[in-house]
Scaffold this motif. Structure first.
Motif, PDB file in Angstrom:
ATOM      1  N   PHE A  94       1.913 -14.351  -1.418  1.00 49.39           N
ATOM      2  CA  PHE A  94       1.228 -13.339  -2.230  1.00 49.39           C
ATOM      3  C   PHE A  94       1.484 -11.930  -1.684  1.00 49.39           C
ATOM      4  O   PHE A  94       2.025 -11.075  -2.372  1.00 49.39           O
ATOM      5  N   GLY A  95       1.106 -11.694  -0.438  1.00 48.84           N
ATOM      6  CA  GLY A  95       1.128 -10.344   0.121  1.00 48.84           C
ATOM      7  C   GLY A  95       2.504  -9.743   0.280  1.00 48.84           C
ATOM      8  O   GLY A  95       2.673  -8.527   0.182  1.00 48.84           O
ATOM      9  N   ARG A  96       3.519 -10.574   0.538  1.00 50.55           N
ATOM     10  CA  ARG A  96       4.880 -10.073   0.715  1.00 50.55           C
ATOM     11  C   ARG A  96       5.743 -10.311  -0.526  1.00 50.55           C
ATOM     12  O   ARG A  96       6.970 -10.190  -0.471  1.00 50.55           O
ATOM     13  N   SER A  97       5.109 -10.640  -1.636  1.00 52.98           N
ATOM     14  CA  SER A  97       5.867 -10.848  -2.882  1.00 52.98           C
ATOM     15  C   SER A  97       6.347  -9.506  -3.432  1.00 52.98           C
ATOM     16  O   SER A  97       5.786  -8.444  -3.138  1.00 52.98           O
ATOM     17  N   ARG A  98       7.387  -9.562  -4.256  1.00 53.46           N
ATOM     18  CA  ARG A  98       7.891  -8.326  -4.878  1.00 53.46           C
ATOM     19  C   ARG A  98       6.794  -7.661  -5.705  1.00 53.46           C
ATOM     20  O   ARG A  98       6.637  -6.431  -5.685  1.00 53.46           O
ATOM     21  N   ALA A  99       6.021  -8.470  -6.425  1.00 50.79           N
ATOM     22  CA  ALA A  99       4.981  -7.913  -7.296  1.00 50.79           C
ATOM     23  C   ALA A  99       3.925  -7.178  -6.491  1.00 50.79           C
ATOM     24  O   ALA A  99       3.564  -6.030  -6.797  1.00 50.79           O
ATOM     25  N   PHE A 100       3.395  -7.812  -5.446  1.00 52.08           N
ATOM     26  CA  PHE A 100       2.299  -7.191  -4.702  1.00 52.08           C
ATOM     27  C   PHE A 100       2.779  -6.010  -3.869  1.00 52.08           C
ATOM     28  O   PHE A 100       2.075  -5.006  -3.743  1.00 52.08           O
ATOM     29  N   THR A 101       3.976  -6.087  -3.308  1.00 54.18           N
ATOM     30  CA  THR A 101       4.463  -4.960  -2.509  1.00 54.18           C
ATOM     31  C   THR A 101       4.699  -3.736  -3.389  1.00 54.18           C
ATOM     32  O   THR A 101       4.625  -2.604  -2.912  1.00 54.18           O
ATOM     33  N   GLY A 102       4.987  -3.944  -4.672  1.00 55.20           N
ATOM     34  CA  GLY A 102       5.096  -2.798  -5.577  1.00 55.20           C
ATOM     35  C   GLY A 102       3.777  -2.056  -5.670  1.00 55.20           C
ATOM     36  O   GLY A 102       3.737  -0.816  -5.672  1.00 55.20           O
ATOM     37  N   TRP A 103       2.683  -2.795  -5.750  1.00 59.77           N
ATOM     38  CA  TRP A 103       1.354  -2.174  -5.763  1.00 59.77           C
ATOM     39  C   TRP A 103       1.050  -1.517  -4.419  1.00 59.77           C
ATOM     40  O   TRP A 103       0.542  -0.383  -4.376  1.00 59.77           O
ATOM     41  N   LEU A 104       1.382  -2.195  -3.319  1.00 61.93           N
ATOM     42  CA  LEU A 104       1.101  -1.659  -1.988  1.00 61.93           C
ATOM     43  C   LEU A 104       1.884  -0.378  -1.729  1.00 61.93           C
ATOM     44  O   LEU A 104       1.373   0.550  -1.079  1.00 61.93           O
ATOM     45  N   PHE A 105       3.100  -0.297  -2.259  1.00 59.10           N
ATOM     46  CA  PHE A 105       3.907   0.921  -2.124  1.00 59.10           C
ATOM     47  C   PHE A 105       3.136   2.125  -2.680  1.00 59.10           C
ATOM     48  O   PHE A 105       3.060   3.181  -2.036  1.00 59.10           O
ATOM     49  N   GLY A 106       2.557   1.964  -3.860  1.00 57.71           N
ATOM     50  CA  GLY A 106       1.778   3.052  -4.457  1.00 57.71           C
ATOM     51  C   GLY A 106       0.552   3.403  -3.641  1.00 57.71           C
ATOM     52  O   GLY A 106       0.204   4.586  -3.492  1.00 57.71           O
ATOM     53  N   GLN A 107      -0.112   2.423  -3.101  1.00 52.42           N
ATOM     54  CA  GLN A 107      -1.283   2.672  -2.266  1.00 52.42           C
ATOM     55  C   GLN A 107      -0.915   3.465  -1.018  1.00 52.42           C
ATOM     56  O   GLN A 107      -1.654   4.380  -0.609  1.00 52.42           O
ATOM     57  N   MET A 108       0.209   3.145  -0.406  1.00 60.57           N
ATOM     58  CA  MET A 108       0.612   3.868   0.804  1.00 60.57           C
ATOM     59  C   MET A 108       0.998   5.304   0.480  1.00 60.57           C
ATOM     60  O   MET A 108       0.683   6.233   1.239  1.00 60.57           O
ATOM     61  N   GLU A 109       1.663   5.511  -0.641  1.00 64.45           N
ATOM     62  CA  GLU A 109       1.984   6.883  -1.031  1.00 64.45           C
ATOM     63  C   GLU A 109       0.716   7.700  -1.233  1.00 64.45           C
ATOM     64  O   GLU A 109       0.644   8.871  -0.803  1.00 64.45           O
ATOM     65  N   GLN A 110      -0.293   7.110  -1.870  1.00 66.29           N
ATOM     66  CA  GLN A 110      -1.552   7.824  -2.112  1.00 66.29           C
ATOM     67  C   GLN A 110      -2.296   8.133  -0.814  1.00 66.29           C
ATOM     68  O   GLN A 110      -2.834   9.227  -0.635  1.00 66.29           O
ATOM     69  N   ARG A 111      -2.331   7.191   0.088  1.00 66.18           N
ATOM     70  CA  ARG A 111      -3.180   7.310   1.265  1.00 66.18           C
ATOM     71  C   ARG A 111      -2.514   8.020   2.433  1.00 66.18           C
ATOM     72  O   ARG A 111      -3.193   8.618   3.265  1.00 66.18           O
ATOM     73  N   PHE A 112      -1.187   7.921   2.540  1.00 60.19           N
ATOM     74  CA  PHE A 112      -0.492   8.533   3.666  1.00 60.19           C
ATOM     75  C   PHE A 112       0.411   9.694   3.253  1.00 60.19           C
ATOM     76  O   PHE A 112       0.926  10.407   4.104  1.00 60.19           O
ATOM     77  N   GLY A 113       0.627   9.851   1.950  1.00 59.33           N
ATOM     78  CA  GLY A 113       1.506  10.912   1.489  1.00 59.33           C
ATOM     79  C   GLY A 113       2.940  10.460   1.350  1.00 59.33           C
ATOM     80  O   GLY A 113       3.768  11.162   0.768  1.00 59.33           O
TER      81      GLY A 113
END
Length: 492
Positions: A297-316
């Motif tokens: 789940f966590g390292r899937s292509r689908a979920f990492t796409g969401w995590l990418f956006g979260q990191m951009e928002q939170r870390f710049g």
């Protein structure tokens, strides 16, 4: 009250005391003052003495003898199975020995942390020699002339054997080594992590990730520890994680991994609370939950796409240039020493090394004095480069310091079980990727809660997996998944 009623009232107190002991362990690894170690060791020994006495109390045997097992329902029969098993094991081990093990392993935890920080195995060697000697003595008492390692393995994976585990590893190793070598030698290599990521922001995102995977913080908490772990059951299930400013994935995926353990315990049927079946069926089944949460789940292509956006928002910014590249970065194969940081291809190779060494330690074919040299030689043979320091080698894991001999192979069993579960889950949940792409992991974890977690220890370990999947346990689903995933990432 019937004999069964009396037994379960007595057992409820035993389980409650076991949870108290677990809470002391959590405290020791998170907030206990540095100087409190010697007293904590005595406290842990005292609780173990009480628990041991309860497990072998003659009243338990009397109640068990008086119960008409043919009239019990499935849950009650499982309770009796687990109580009888615990009683039989406890009766074989003298109380003085079980108390000594509790005292020694509690005291060893801080000594291991100090030795690890100093990269000094020689300083820790006498401590480990004592623990190995105690566990060998316990294994001999439990085995009754049988295999010593199997007697300890049975604590973590009832019914499993070292021979069975060896056969599983023999089936996995060639394909994993072949894939590792192909990926590391491929012309296409995913981007490496770039940037630095403040610890406080990592922890804030870690809390969100925990909730996205279904962790109930009303009945849990997240703290930091040297070695991430999960502790507790039922209404009080706690996890820890760790941070590294240059490696945010260490925090995020340690958190998701421990949430897998924690959700298993939180989702067990509340009717089983503080009973022998009110916990996970085995450590292998437990690891199946943490590993499928973390990897499939966590390292899937689908979920990492969401995590990418979260990191951009939170870390710049994120550790890679775009979501596609980020997926490769999250799953990148690296040469490295640390099991908990290893990718899905190499992880089981780390476990195989530990399994072989600890099996030799318990059998007496390897002495603690020779352990560091044996570790380093085996690592160089398996991975092709030398261990640079003890904290990257023989001292990296806490397991042997706290006496958990027989635990390591359950990580790989968990991976195999997770492969089977993932295959079945994919067939049942056609919208899985679209949900994960929205950060909705509970769509998947709810399936696991229904099929696996709510049952607790109602069924034997393999039975849990086979009932959930409708298939016999096999290494094939895991290996096929890994080969397809990393073949795509590395364009093999």
């Amino acid at each position: 009250m019937t004999a069964f009623d009396n037994l379960m009232v007595f057992q409820r107190d035993t389980q409650a005391l076991t949870e108290v002991a677990g809470r002391l362990g959590w405290d020791q690894e998170t907030v206990m003052p540095d100087g409190a170690g010697p007293q904590r060791a005595e406290e842990m020994a005292a609780i173990e003495k009480v628990l041991h006495a309860r497990r072998i109390d003659p009243k338990v045997a009397d109640w068990l003898d008086a119960i008409e097992t043919d009239a019990l329902d499935v849950a009650a029969a499982a309770q009796i199975r687990e109580i009888r098993r615990a009683q039989e094991r406890a009766q074989k081990v003298p109380v003085e020995l079980s108390t000594a093990i509790a005292r020694a392993t509690s005291a060893a935890q801080r000594k291991w942390a100090d030795a690890r920080a100093a990269d000094d195995f020689v300083a820790f060697r006498p401590v480990l020699e004592e623990i190995v000697a105690l566990r060998r003595e316990e294994a001999a008492a439990l085995a009754g002339g049988g295999d010593l390692y199997d007697a300890l393995l049975d604590d973590y994976e009832p019914g499993a054997s070292g021979t069975e585990i060896q056969a599983m590893f023999d089936a996995m190793r060639p394909r994993l080594v072949r894939l590792r070598d192909a990926a590391l030698g491929a012309s296409h290599q995913p981007e490496k992590v770039i940037g630095t990521y403040p610890a406080k922001r990592q922890m804030r995102l870690a809390r969100k990730l925990a909730q996205k995977f279904g962790y109930d913080l009303n009945n849990g908490r997240i703290d930091k520890a040297l070695h991430p772990f999960s502790s507790g059951s039922g209404l009080d299930v706690r996890i820890t994680t760790r941070t590294n400013p240059e490696d945010p994935f260490n925090c995020f995926y340690s958190t998701i991994h421990e949430v897998g353990h924690a959700c298993y315990e939180q989702n067990v049927d509340r009717d089983y609370l503080l009973t022998p079946i009110g916990r996970g069926a085995s450590m292998g089944v437990h690891e199946s939950q943490s590993r499928i949460y973390e990897n499939q789940f966590g390292r899937s292509r689908a979920f990492t796409g969401w995590l990418f956006g979260q990191m951009e928002q939170r870390f710049g910014y994120a550790p890679a240039s775009n979501p596609d590249a980020f997926y490769g970065t999250v799953n990148r194969l690296e040469k490295g020493y640390i099991r908990t940081e290893a990718d899905e291809v190499q992880y089981n190779l780390h476990v195989m090394l530990r399994f072989d060494l600890e099996r030799r330690l318990i059998s007496g074919h390897l002495d603690v004095a020779d352990l560091e040299e044996a570790w380093n030689a085996r690592f160089a043979a398996d991975f092709g480069y030398d261990v640079d320091r003890a904290s990257h080698g023989v001292l990296q894991d806490v397991h042997w310091a706290v006496g958990l001999f027989g635990y390591f192979p359950t990580y790989s069993l968990g991976n195999v079980y997770a492969g089977c579960l993932h295959q079945a889950l994919r067939a049942d949940l056609p919208k899985l990727d679209s949900k994960l792409a929205q950060g909705n992991a509970t769509y998947a974890t709810a399936w696991l809660s229904e099929k696996v977690q709510r049952h607790g220890a109602l069924y034997a370990p393999k039975e849990v997996i086979e009932k959930a999947t409708g298939q016999t346990v096999s290494v094939e689903p895991l290996l096929s998944y890994i080969e397809a995933k990393f073949g795509e990432i590395y364009r093999l």
